[in-house]
Design a protein around this motif. Structure first.
Motif, PDB file in Angstrom:
ATOM      1  N   THR A 192     -24.846  -1.617 -56.279  1.00 16.91           N
ATOM      2  CA  THR A 192     -24.719  -0.195 -57.063  1.00 16.91           C
ATOM      3  C   THR A 192     -24.562   0.725 -55.871  1.00 16.91           C
ATOM      4  OG1 THR A 192     -27.096  -0.328 -56.382  1.00 16.91           O
ATOM      5  CG2 THR A 192     -26.602  -1.036 -59.033  1.00 16.91           C
TER       6      THR A 192
ATOM      7  N   ARG B 114     -22.349  -2.392 -72.195  1.00 13.70           N
ATOM      8  CA  ARG B 114     -21.891  -3.372 -71.728  1.00 13.70           C
ATOM      9  C   ARG B 114     -22.479  -4.880 -72.516  1.00 13.70           C
ATOM     10  NH1 ARG B 114     -17.392  -2.033 -67.979  1.00 13.70           N
ATOM     11  NH2 ARG B 114     -16.049  -0.394 -68.495  1.00 13.70           N
ATOM     12  N   ALA B 115     -23.708  -4.977 -71.109  1.00 15.08           N
ATOM     13  CA  ALA B 115     -24.734  -5.704 -70.269  1.00 15.08           C
ATOM     14  C   ALA B 115     -25.567  -6.247 -72.108  1.00 15.08           C
ATOM     15  CB  ALA B 115     -24.973  -5.403 -69.438  1.00 15.08           C
TER      16      ALA B 115
ATOM     17  N   GLU C  42     -19.643   4.493 -63.794  1.00 13.61           N
ATOM     18  CA  GLU C  42     -19.473   2.953 -64.235  1.00 13.61           C
ATOM     19  C   GLU C  42     -20.938   2.402 -64.593  1.00 13.61           C
ATOM     20  OE1 GLU C  42     -17.736   0.260 -64.462  1.00 13.61           O
ATOM     21  OE2 GLU C  42     -16.455   1.692 -63.810  1.00 13.61           O
ATOM     22  N   MET C  43     -21.908   2.802 -63.797  1.00 10.19           N
ATOM     23  CA  MET C  43     -23.190   2.646 -63.893  1.00 10.19           C
ATOM     24  C   MET C  43     -23.634   2.191 -65.298  1.00 10.19           C
ATOM     25  SD  MET C  43     -26.251   2.961 -61.151  1.00 10.19           S
ATOM     26  CE  MET C  43     -27.030   2.308 -60.476  1.00 10.19           C
TER      27      MET C  43
ATOM     28  N   LEU D 144     -27.033  -5.122 -61.851  1.00 14.93           N
ATOM     29  CA  LEU D 144     -26.417  -4.640 -61.469  1.00 14.93           C
ATOM     30  C   LEU D 144     -26.024  -4.824 -59.911  1.00 14.93           C
ATOM     31  CD1 LEU D 144     -25.646  -1.101 -62.641  1.00 14.93           C
ATOM     32  CD2 LEU D 144     -24.773  -3.491 -63.603  1.00 14.93           C
TER      33      LEU D 144
ATOM     34  N   LYS E 202     -21.893   2.613 -67.818  1.00 18.03           N
ATOM     35  CA  LYS E 202     -20.704   1.462 -69.389  1.00 18.03           C
ATOM     36  C   LYS E 202     -21.196   0.219 -68.871  1.00 18.03           C
ATOM     37  CE  LYS E 202     -16.696   4.573 -68.100  1.00 18.03           C
ATOM     38  NZ  LYS E 202     -15.320   4.899 -67.417  1.00 18.03           N
ATOM     39  N   GLN E 203     -21.306  -0.165 -67.353  1.00 20.04           N
ATOM     40  CA  GLN E 203     -21.732  -1.575 -66.728  1.00 20.04           C
ATOM     41  C   GLN E 203     -23.413  -1.678 -68.063  1.00 20.04           C
ATOM     42  OE1 GLN E 203     -21.542  -3.034 -63.090  1.00 20.04           O
ATOM     43  NE2 GLN E 203     -20.063  -2.584 -62.536  1.00 20.04           N
TER      44      GLN E 203
ATOM     45  N   LEU F 297     -20.799   2.323 -56.914  1.00 20.08           N
ATOM     46  CA  LEU F 297     -20.908   2.898 -57.598  1.00 20.08           C
ATOM     47  C   LEU F 297     -20.320   4.362 -58.405  1.00 20.08           C
ATOM     48  CD1 LEU F 297     -22.128  -0.228 -60.144  1.00 20.08           C
ATOM     49  CD2 LEU F 297     -19.571   0.152 -59.063  1.00 20.08           C
TER      50      LEU F 297
END
Length: 192
Positions: free
Chosen positions: A176, A190-191, A183-184, A173, A186-187, A179
């Motif tokens: 950071t 997604r990854a 949010e961390m 990420l 979620k990212q 964030l």
């Protein structure tokens, strides 16, 4: 599930105690190390491990998080149950166990009832290098004061993602510090 219980001690023995928490009595299995720390206390806080079996729910109480984390590491060893883990921690402090593992001292472990040569070797093999990880990352089940990244790591592990995969994804990420934990997470999700 449970982090800790805090309340009045209504019965104490070297292996079991009853704790009254707002009118509800809990039976907790404890180690001799914990008993020696709380034997003169009327009220205390114990860090909890809940073992759910087919026939019972059993609570184990520990005077500090390090002892609970060590208990959980012992439970991860194949063929080693909660009764034996409690015996080990009744005989040795977490520091003494760490020293025995680091020095590959079978004899110290073999002095504990129910631990033979093969069991001692397996304990040393499986715990080698784990104690420094516990101290560096903290117990994932009971963090104290974590950074945002550590909170995200704990949440991801609790969501079922392996710790190694979660750590690698968090390391990738960018920015950071700006964030939030959410949010961390979620990212990373997604990854993956």
């Amino acid at each position: 599930m449970f982090a800790y219980l805090e309340g009045k001690l209504t019965y104490k023995s070297p292996s079991i105690l009853y704790m009254d928490v707002n009118g509800t009595g809990y039976e907790l299995n404890i180690t001799l190390q914990t008993f020696s720390k709380i034997q003169h206390e009327e009220k205390c806080r114990l860090y909890i491990h809940l073992q759910v079996r087919e026939d019972a729910w059993i609570l184990y109480g520990f005077a500090d998080e390090e002892e609970r984390a060590t208990f959980r590491q012992l439970l991860n060893i194949n063929g080693l149950g909660a009764v034996t883990a409690r015996l080990i921690l009744s005989s040795l402090t977490p520091e003494e166990l760490e020293r025995a593992v680091a020095l590959e001292d079978n004899k110290t472990l073999e002095r504990i009832k129910g631990i033979g040569t093969k069991s001692a070797q397996r304990i040393i093999l499986e715990l080698k290098g784990k104690f420094s990880k516990l101290k560096n990352t903290g117990d994932l089940q009971a963090p104290a004061h974590n950074t945002t990244a550590e909170d995200a790591l704990i949440a991801l592990v609790n969501l079922g993602i392996s710790k190694g995969v979660a750590e690698q994804a968090l390391a990738k990420l960018k920015n950071t510090s700006a964030l939030s934990v959410e949010e961390m997470i979620k990212q990373v999700l997604r990854a993956l």
